[in-house]
Scaffold this motif. Structure first.
Motif, short mmCIF file in Angstrom:
data_model
loop_
_atom_site.label_atom_id
_atom_site.label_comp_id
_atom_site.label_asym_id
_atom_site.label_seq_id
_atom_site.Cartn_x
_atom_site.Cartn_y
_atom_site.Cartn_z
N VAL A 13 -2.91 -8.84 73.66
CA VAL A 13 -3.09 -7.65 72.83
C VAL A 13 -1.79 -6.84 72.78
O VAL A 13 -1.36 -6.41 71.71
CB VAL A 13 -4.27 -6.78 73.34
N GLU A 14 -1.15 -6.67 73.93
CA GLU A 14 0.11 -5.93 73.97
C GLU A 14 1.17 -6.58 73.08
O GLU A 14 1.88 -5.92 72.33
CB GLU A 14 0.61 -5.86 75.42
N ARG A 15 1.24 -7.91 73.13
CA ARG A 15 2.23 -8.62 72.31
C ARG A 15 1.87 -8.58 70.82
O ARG A 15 2.75 -8.46 69.97
CB ARG A 15 2.37 -10.06 72.80
N GLU A 16 0.59 -8.66 70.51
CA GLU A 16 0.17 -8.55 69.11
C GLU A 16 0.56 -7.18 68.56
O GLU A 16 1.08 -7.07 67.44
CB GLU A 16 -1.35 -8.75 68.99
N ALA A 31 10.95 -10.77 67.75
CA ALA A 31 10.05 -11.69 67.04
C ALA A 31 10.24 -13.12 67.53
O ALA A 31 9.26 -13.86 67.67
CB ALA A 31 10.26 -11.59 65.54
N GLU A 32 11.48 -13.52 67.83
CA GLU A 32 11.72 -14.87 68.35
C GLU A 32 11.04 -15.08 69.70
O GLU A 32 10.58 -16.17 69.99
CB GLU A 32 13.23 -15.13 68.48
N GLN A 33 10.96 -14.03 70.50
CA GLN A 33 10.29 -14.12 71.80
C GLN A 33 8.77 -14.20 71.63
O GLN A 33 8.09 -14.76 72.49
CB GLN A 33 10.61 -12.90 72.66
N LEU A 34 8.24 -13.64 70.54
CA LEU A 34 6.80 -13.54 70.37
C LEU A 34 6.19 -14.68 69.54
O LEU A 34 4.99 -14.92 69.63
CB LEU A 34 6.44 -12.19 69.74
N GLY A 84 -4.35 -20.76 79.16
CA GLY A 84 -3.16 -20.71 78.33
C GLY A 84 -3.41 -20.58 76.84
O GLY A 84 -2.46 -20.65 76.05
N ILE A 85 -4.66 -20.35 76.42
CA ILE A 85 -4.99 -20.20 75.00
C ILE A 85 -5.91 -18.99 74.83
O ILE A 85 -7.00 -18.94 75.40
CB ILE A 85 -5.71 -21.43 74.42
N VAL A 86 -5.46 -18.00 74.03
CA VAL A 86 -6.26 -16.80 73.75
C VAL A 86 -6.38 -16.64 72.24
O VAL A 86 -5.41 -16.79 71.50
CB VAL A 86 -5.62 -15.53 74.37
N HIS A 87 -7.59 -16.31 71.79
CA HIS A 87 -7.88 -16.05 70.38
C HIS A 87 -8.17 -14.56 70.21
O HIS A 87 -9.06 -14.03 70.89
CB HIS A 87 -9.09 -16.87 69.94
N LEU A 88 -7.43 -13.89 69.33
CA LEU A 88 -7.67 -12.48 69.01
C LEU A 88 -8.23 -12.37 67.60
O LEU A 88 -7.83 -13.11 66.70
CB LEU A 88 -6.37 -11.67 69.03
N THR A 89 -9.15 -11.43 67.43
CA THR A 89 -9.61 -11.06 66.09
C THR A 89 -9.54 -9.54 65.98
O THR A 89 -9.76 -8.82 66.96
CB THR A 89 -11.05 -11.54 65.80
N PHE A 90 -9.21 -9.06 64.78
CA PHE A 90 -9.11 -7.62 64.55
C PHE A 90 -8.96 -7.35 63.07
O PHE A 90 -8.86 -8.28 62.26
CB PHE A 90 -7.94 -7.02 65.35
N GLU A 91 -8.96 -6.08 62.72
CA GLU A 91 -8.69 -5.65 61.36
C GLU A 91 -7.46 -4.77 61.36
O GLU A 91 -7.14 -4.14 62.36
CB GLU A 91 -9.87 -4.88 60.77
N THR A 92 -6.77 -4.76 60.22
CA THR A 92 -5.65 -3.83 60.06
C THR A 92 -5.83 -3.06 58.76
O THR A 92 -6.44 -3.55 57.80
CB THR A 92 -4.29 -4.55 60.02
N ASP A 110 5.36 -19.56 82.53
CA ASP A 110 5.55 -18.16 82.86
C ASP A 110 6.87 -17.61 82.34
O ASP A 110 6.99 -16.41 82.08
CB ASP A 110 5.46 -17.93 84.37
N GLU A 111 7.87 -18.48 82.15
CA GLU A 111 9.17 -18.01 81.69
C GLU A 111 9.11 -17.49 80.25
O GLU A 111 9.62 -16.41 79.96
CB GLU A 111 10.20 -19.14 81.79
N THR A 112 8.50 -18.24 79.35
CA THR A 112 8.43 -17.80 77.95
C THR A 112 7.25 -16.87 77.71
O THR A 112 7.27 -16.08 76.78
CB THR A 112 8.35 -19.00 76.99
N GLY A 113 6.21 -16.98 78.51
CA GLY A 113 5.04 -16.10 78.36
C GLY A 113 4.23 -16.44 77.13
O GLY A 113 4.32 -17.53 76.56
N TRP A 114 3.40 -15.48 76.74
CA TRP A 114 2.50 -15.66 75.60
C TRP A 114 3.27 -15.60 74.29
O TRP A 114 4.07 -14.70 74.07
CB TRP A 114 1.42 -14.59 75.61
N ARG A 115 2.96 -16.55 73.40
CA ARG A 115 3.57 -16.60 72.07
C ARG A 115 2.49 -16.89 71.03
O ARG A 115 1.57 -17.67 71.28
CB ARG A 115 4.64 -17.68 72.00
N MET A 116 2.66 -16.27 69.88
CA MET A 116 1.71 -16.49 68.79
C MET A 116 1.93 -17.89 68.21
O MET A 116 3.00 -18.21 67.72
CB MET A 116 1.87 -15.44 67.69
#
Length: 127
Positions: A13-16, A31-34, A84-92, A110-116
């Motif tokens: 959520v923080e990264r999104e 953005a390249e990190q995410l 290692g897999i998370v699904h987010l849903t939301f509205e904007t 752990d080095e690269t962390g969560w990425r979309m």
């Protein structure tokens, strides 16, 4: 959900939220990190994006300027689909336009962390 699932969803959520912010959209380095190297998106317009096209377009897309319209997210929920897999849903809401969104994030190490890994936006029709 408990334990690691809660912390995984919170990190995603923080990264999104970073990607939705003007700072995240205007900074190619962030953005390249995410964005995952295999990132793909189906945008609200129906256009398909890959990582390179998204990295090039993000700084000039809506929501990237500090003095312009900003994304206002709501109803953000996440589910751990597998380790290692998370699904987010939301509205904007952005400049009067509402979209429903779905993102899949993955963490390979752990080095690269969560990425979309995948994102899709679908316009919400006017009532």
């Amino acid at each position: 959900m408990s334990g690691d699932g809660d912390s995984s969803v919170a990190e995603v959520v923080e990264r999104e939220l970073q990607l939705l912010s003007p700072a995240g959209r205007s900074s190619r380095a962030l953005a390249e990190q995410l964005l995952d190297p295999e990132f793909t998106e189906v945008g609200a317009s129906g256009r398909s994006w890959d990582r390179q096209s998204m990295l090039s377009a993000l700084p000039v897309m809506e929501g990237a300027a500090d003095d312009g319209p900003r994304y206002v997210p709501s109803e953000m929920t996440g589910t751990v689909l597998a380790p290692g897999i998370v699904h987010l849903t939301f509205e904007t809401l952005l400049d009067g336009r509402r979209d429903r969104r779905s993102s899949i994030w993955r963490k390979l190490d752990d080095e690269t962390g969560w990425r979309m890994f995948y994102h899709q936006a679908t316009p919400v029709p006017d009532a």
